[in-house]
Design a protein around this motif. Sequence first.
Motif, mmCIF file in Angstrom:
data_model
loop_
_atom_site.group_PDB
_atom_site.id
_atom_site.type_symbol
_atom_site.label_atom_id
_atom_site.label_comp_id
_atom_site.label_asym_id
_atom_site.label_seq_id
_atom_site.Cartn_x
_atom_site.Cartn_y
_atom_site.Cartn_z
ATOM 1 N N VAL A 5 0.999 -1.640 -0.292
ATOM 2 C CA VAL A 5 -0.305 0.021 0.063
ATOM 3 C C VAL A 5 0.954 1.228 -0.297
ATOM 4 C CG1 VAL A 5 -1.962 -1.152 1.051
ATOM 5 C CG2 VAL A 5 -0.123 0.167 2.180
ATOM 6 N N TRP A 6 0.361 2.737 -0.593
ATOM 7 C CA TRP A 6 0.715 3.712 -0.373
ATOM 8 C C TRP A 6 0.420 4.509 0.416
ATOM 9 C CZ3 TRP A 6 -1.370 7.435 -2.868
ATOM 10 C CH2 TRP A 6 -2.190 7.486 -4.189
ATOM 11 N N LEU A 7 1.091 5.719 0.636
ATOM 12 C CA LEU A 7 0.427 7.117 1.321
ATOM 13 C C LEU A 7 1.163 7.835 0.766
ATOM 14 C CD1 LEU A 7 -1.714 7.567 4.679
ATOM 15 C CD2 LEU A 7 0.359 8.990 3.713
ATOM 16 N N THR A 8 0.783 9.075 1.390
ATOM 17 C CA THR A 8 1.071 10.620 -0.149
ATOM 18 C C THR A 8 0.586 11.997 0.904
ATOM 19 O OG1 THR A 8 -0.107 11.017 -1.481
ATOM 20 C CG2 THR A 8 2.405 9.670 -1.859
ATOM 21 N N ALA A 9 1.521 12.433 0.938
ATOM 22 C CA ALA A 9 0.734 14.174 1.649
ATOM 23 C C ALA A 9 1.290 15.091 1.880
ATOM 24 C CB ALA A 9 0.829 13.378 3.609
ATOM 25 N N VAL A 10 1.206 16.078 1.572
ATOM 26 C CA VAL A 10 1.201 17.762 1.469
ATOM 27 C C VAL A 10 1.531 18.297 2.927
ATOM 28 C CG1 VAL A 10 1.619 19.706 -0.016
ATOM 29 C CG2 VAL A 10 0.484 17.461 -0.776
ATOM 30 N N THR A 11 2.890 19.107 2.984
ATOM 31 C CA THR A 11 2.436 19.900 4.014
ATOM 32 C C THR A 11 1.875 21.299 3.274
ATOM 33 O OG1 THR A 11 4.458 20.991 3.888
ATOM 34 C CG2 THR A 11 4.888 19.557 5.512
ATOM 35 N N THR A 12 1.056 22.429 4.730
ATOM 36 C CA THR A 12 0.208 22.691 4.789
ATOM 37 C C THR A 12 0.495 23.960 4.299
ATOM 38 O OG1 THR A 12 0.771 23.758 7.013
ATOM 39 C CG2 THR A 12 -1.217 21.668 6.598
ATOM 40 N N SER A 13 1.839 24.888 4.324
ATOM 41 C CA SER A 13 2.452 25.347 4.150
ATOM 42 C C SER A 13 3.633 25.816 3.287
ATOM 43 C CB SER A 13 3.040 26.816 5.494
ATOM 44 O OG SER A 13 3.024 27.612 5.219
ATOM 45 N N SER A 14 4.183 24.686 3.384
ATOM 46 C CA SER A 14 5.411 24.644 3.104
ATOM 47 C C SER A 14 5.330 24.048 1.561
ATOM 48 C CB SER A 14 6.662 23.586 3.833
ATOM 49 O OG SER A 14 6.682 22.681 4.109
ATOM 50 N N ARG A 15 4.347 23.137 1.164
ATOM 51 C CA ARG A 15 3.576 22.302 0.398
ATOM 52 C C ARG A 15 4.919 20.945 -0.131
ATOM 53 N NH1 ARG A 15 -1.269 22.435 0.067
ATOM 54 N NH2 ARG A 15 -0.524 22.356 -2.133
ATOM 55 N N GLN A 16 5.610 20.604 1.388
ATOM 56 C CA GLN A 16 6.323 19.864 0.484
ATOM 57 C C GLN A 16 5.421 18.180 0.551
ATOM 58 O OE1 GLN A 16 10.742 20.839 2.259
ATOM 59 N NE2 GLN A 16 9.201 20.924 3.941
ATOM 60 N N ARG A 17 5.990 17.712 -0.466
ATOM 61 C CA ARG A 17 5.470 16.470 -0.533
ATOM 62 C C ARG A 17 6.050 15.262 -0.361
ATOM 63 N NH1 ARG A 17 0.957 14.638 -3.302
ATOM 64 N NH2 ARG A 17 1.331 17.144 -4.161
ATOM 65 N N VAL A 18 5.194 14.443 0.717
ATOM 66 C CA VAL A 18 6.222 13.197 1.246
ATOM 67 C C VAL A 18 5.214 11.399 0.925
ATOM 68 C CG1 VAL A 18 4.763 12.788 3.761
ATOM 69 C CG2 VAL A 18 7.218 12.260 3.237
ATOM 70 N N ALA A 19 5.854 10.275 0.230
ATOM 71 C CA ALA A 19 5.328 9.269 0.119
ATOM 72 C C ALA A 19 5.817 7.827 1.117
ATOM 73 C CB ALA A 19 6.062 9.119 -1.657
ATOM 74 N N VAL A 20 4.786 7.355 1.416
ATOM 75 C CA VAL A 20 5.256 6.267 2.049
ATOM 76 C C VAL A 20 4.370 5.081 1.164
ATOM 77 C CG1 VAL A 20 5.464 4.947 4.816
ATOM 78 C CG2 VAL A 20 5.700 7.070 4.656
ATOM 79 N N VAL A 21 5.862 4.016 1.201
ATOM 80 C CA VAL A 21 5.264 2.865 0.237
ATOM 81 C C VAL A 21 5.719 1.782 1.109
ATOM 82 C CG1 VAL A 21 5.047 1.520 -1.322
ATOM 83 C CG2 VAL A 21 5.515 3.923 -1.769
ATOM 84 N N ALA A 22 4.244 0.813 1.647
ATOM 85 C CA ALA A 22 4.949 -0.537 2.668
ATOM 86 C C ALA A 22 4.715 -1.457 2.079
ATOM 87 C CB ALA A 22 4.019 0.175 3.940
ATOM 88 N N ARG A 23 5.103 -2.269 2.596
ATOM 89 C CA ARG A 23 4.952 -3.902 1.310
ATOM 90 C C ARG A 23 4.894 -4.706 2.762
ATOM 91 N NH1 ARG A 23 9.578 -5.751 -1.896
ATOM 92 N NH2 ARG A 23 10.879 -6.519 0.920
ATOM 93 N N THR A 24 4.030 -5.670 3.210
ATOM 94 C CA THR A 24 4.212 -7.020 4.457
ATOM 95 C C THR A 24 3.664 -7.815 4.198
ATOM 96 O OG1 THR A 24 2.642 -4.852 5.608
ATOM 97 C CG2 THR A 24 2.946 -6.463 6.547
ATOM 98 N N ARG A 25 5.087 -8.815 4.394
ATOM 99 C CA ARG A 25 4.651 -10.269 3.678
ATOM 100 C C ARG A 25 4.015 -10.728 5.333
ATOM 101 N NH1 ARG A 25 9.896 -9.675 -0.590
ATOM 102 N NH2 ARG A 25 8.707 -8.760 -2.090
ATOM 103 N N VAL A 26 3.927 -12.140 4.503
ATOM 104 C CA VAL A 26 3.062 -12.737 5.837
ATOM 105 C C VAL A 26 3.423 -14.281 5.516
ATOM 106 C CG1 VAL A 26 0.393 -13.417 7.733
ATOM 107 C CG2 VAL A 26 0.931 -11.361 7.222
ATOM 108 N N GLY A 27 3.999 -15.431 6.921
ATOM 109 C CA GLY A 27 4.436 -16.651 5.933
ATOM 110 C C GLY A 27 4.533 -17.181 7.627
ATOM 111 N N VAL A 28 5.221 -18.184 7.375
ATOM 112 C CA VAL A 28 4.990 -19.628 8.649
ATOM 113 C C VAL A 28 6.489 -19.463 8.975
ATOM 114 C CG1 VAL A 28 4.253 -21.620 9.630
ATOM 115 C CG2 VAL A 28 2.388 -20.278 8.618
ATOM 116 N N ALA A 29 6.752 -19.492 9.703
ATOM 117 C CA ALA A 29 8.295 -20.166 9.687
ATOM 118 C C ALA A 29 9.594 -19.422 8.814
ATOM 119 C CB ALA A 29 8.400 -21.372 10.305
ATOM 120 N N GLY A 30 8.787 -18.294 8.133
ATOM 121 C CA GLY A 30 9.526 -17.656 7.159
ATOM 122 C C GLY A 30 9.200 -17.612 6.407
ATOM 123 N N ALA A 31 8.530 -18.786 5.640
ATOM 124 C CA ALA A 31 8.009 -19.322 4.461
ATOM 125 C C ALA A 31 7.088 -18.984 4.292
ATOM 126 C CB ALA A 31 8.712 -20.612 4.262
#
Length: 817
Positions: free
Chosen positions: A210-236
């Motif tokens: 999933v991903w999420l972006t946001a912009v600061t209210t005044s300086s108008r700087q953009r930031v992006a966070v992309v997250a990958r989540t993997r689920v397994g059993v015993a590391g597989a």
Amino acid sequence: MPVGVDPGCELCAGDLPDGWMLTYLDGDPAGEATRETMLTLGNGYLTTRGAPPEATSDGVHYPGTYLAGFHNRLSDPGRADGEDSIVNLPNWLPLTYRPAGGDWFAPGQGRRVHEHRVLDLRNGIYLRELLAVDRQQRRTRIRQRRLVSMANPHLAMLETILIPENWSGRLEIRSAVDGGVVNSNAAAEAGTCGRHLTEVASGKDDPETVWLTAVTTSSRQRVAVVARTRVGVAGAPAAHTSRVTAPGPDAVGHVFGIDVAPEGRVSVEKTVAVFSSRDRAVDAPLTAAREELRYAGTCDVLLAEHAGAWHRLWERFRLDVGESHRWQAPIRVHTFHLLQTLSPHTIALDAGVPARGLHGEGYHGHIFWDELFVYPYLNLRLPELTRALLEYRHRRLTAARRAAESAGMVGALFPWQSGSSGRDESPSRSPSPVSGRWLDDYTGRQQHVNLAVAYCVWRYWETTADLSFLAGCGVKLLIETARFWAGLATYDPSDDRYDIRGVLGPDEYHDGYPGRPGLGLDNCAYINVMVAWALARAEEAYAITRGQPGAVPWREVAVDDDERRRWAHISHRLRLVFLDHGILAQFERYGDLAELDWDRYRRRYGDLRLLGSLLQAEGDDPNRYKISKQADVLMLLYLFSADELTGLVRRLGYDFDPARIPATVEHYLSRTTHGSTLSRIAHAWVLARTDRRRSVEMLQTALGTDLADPAHSSTREGIHLGATAGTLDILQRCYTGLEVRDNVLRLDPLLPEELDHLGCVIRYRNLLITLRVERDRVQISAAAGADQPVPLTVRERTVMLAPGDTITVALHRGIGR
């Protein structure tokens, strides 16, 4: 079995090296915010506080993620241009679980039977294990590893192992990114609290990402966070379900479902990439974050790369006093947290030295004069980093010139508090820490920050001989500082002296004379001596660069002969005032102030670190008394050796006897409350040669600044970065007697009784040098290479140290190879 130990906990059962571990077992809620500061992970670009991933900001916990130099300005009725602050960025940590149909694990939900947290300093990893019991008495053990990569500044990782101990069925795991965060870590600084992010957008790339972006209210700087989540059993990989969820109005995530049996092990690997519009060579932060995550390896790969980067840093920043010594662990804690804010990754950024690091929102993330305590340590370790941080000041030179012009002055005036733009961010009113009343705040008038900038520029040049920096940035900073102070000095022809009036020194208890608060003081000893020194250094720097016409393609700053002659006259004739017996007066008419009844106030309050505010709460005025919040006159002995200070005062035409220095130290030390964390750093240094016992006591207290008393510590708002670096520098330079002067590396070791040896690695003029100081000898080894030999003086005897050389100095007998 010791209280709090769980036989099933791997951290409790493990054989962890004490000198490399910061450990917390369970813990009371009152100290949680401080512990989360101490468990912060960072890499000089990105930091994340040590909050639990299942927690939100709730008055006990405070998840915070920050980027170096990433600021925004919120509107504030009290300031026309608003308040500038470091920004709490989208929280990438959220991860929790529940047995299907049960409650999501969170603070206040269920019962924590045991919690053990360890900060592995050697490898830069936060380890956590806890045992939780829900309302149905289902026991689940949780083991976590967390890192913010020192190998790749844009990556962070959280690995979680979930073990259902006494239940089976469907396990649900929720992993998210939360863009609904606000700034509220430093509640007293109300102007910057609130929502700094807007235009939050989010989405799903695939069943794991999933991903999420946001912009600061005044300086108008953009930031992006992309997250990958993997689920397994015993590391597989294992069969599981996945669906997108929105656990909050500005949050996005996945819920994974997997069947479990008692004692089964479910692994969850969460890897995130963070980019902003401030990053170089980046077109779109979201695109860059997606690309970075695509190439990111598994948790084990990321961990190995990250640990390798930390091991290389520890080789360069090694400072050893013995594994069994009580100082060794705090030394490593201080080194670790310094490097999390200021690392090789910081070099590419437009960032300064935030007073509270990147560990919280204290002081809005602003830059003060604390760099004065940080750069001397970095100069001898990673000088490229000092240069990059000084360039932060150079890029704001235009703003400093405009500030001076607005005040009717020439030259440059750097602000007491600086943020993103270089304008003055100092508050005009602040709440009293004693009464809570909002009072006029005059600390922004501490124009001596200019002198700190000049001092840092020159000491960097002395250590590195970096002519490109001196010619390109340093000389301009020195000259514009000199012009400001020369313009502020007024000439008194009656005794051929110059006065500097209406200024504030480092001691913040005095902002004016009695009945005249905020109007400043006349002829502060610290300022006048430093101005005399700075004027001479500006002239010297100008002469050096003028003699190197090829160093820069054009000369941006010209100084005519008349101006240089005036600098020279001022630097020889600034006024100093003395008390009886040859003691430097902190400022003119200081001797007329009243003495405080210290015993009375100690009986009444005990701890007097807030003495100034205590007096104000009583309706009294600290300007009336001979008291100091922190080192002021004695800062001169922190910045200069006794010989240097004696030479500076005599250069001003005063018959100064260095034998009066111990009496000067005692006069001011007995009247100082150490209301600033930096005060004990300065005093530990000043006392090192005259009263080693008290020097060690001061150092010991400073080493515990962020480690002691978590329930009442201001560390919850961030690490005291100046104190952190300052303690290390006392060991590196003060107790070894190490200084650079007249193009010579000098050593005059004097270890305190508490140390039988001290080892470190320094870099001088590109030569990598290993020092080992013992009571009766010092060994200096230079790494092999093609560098030029450097002159080295030990106890007034000089030799040439060449690459590959090892020199042994018998401290009472001479020099041998």
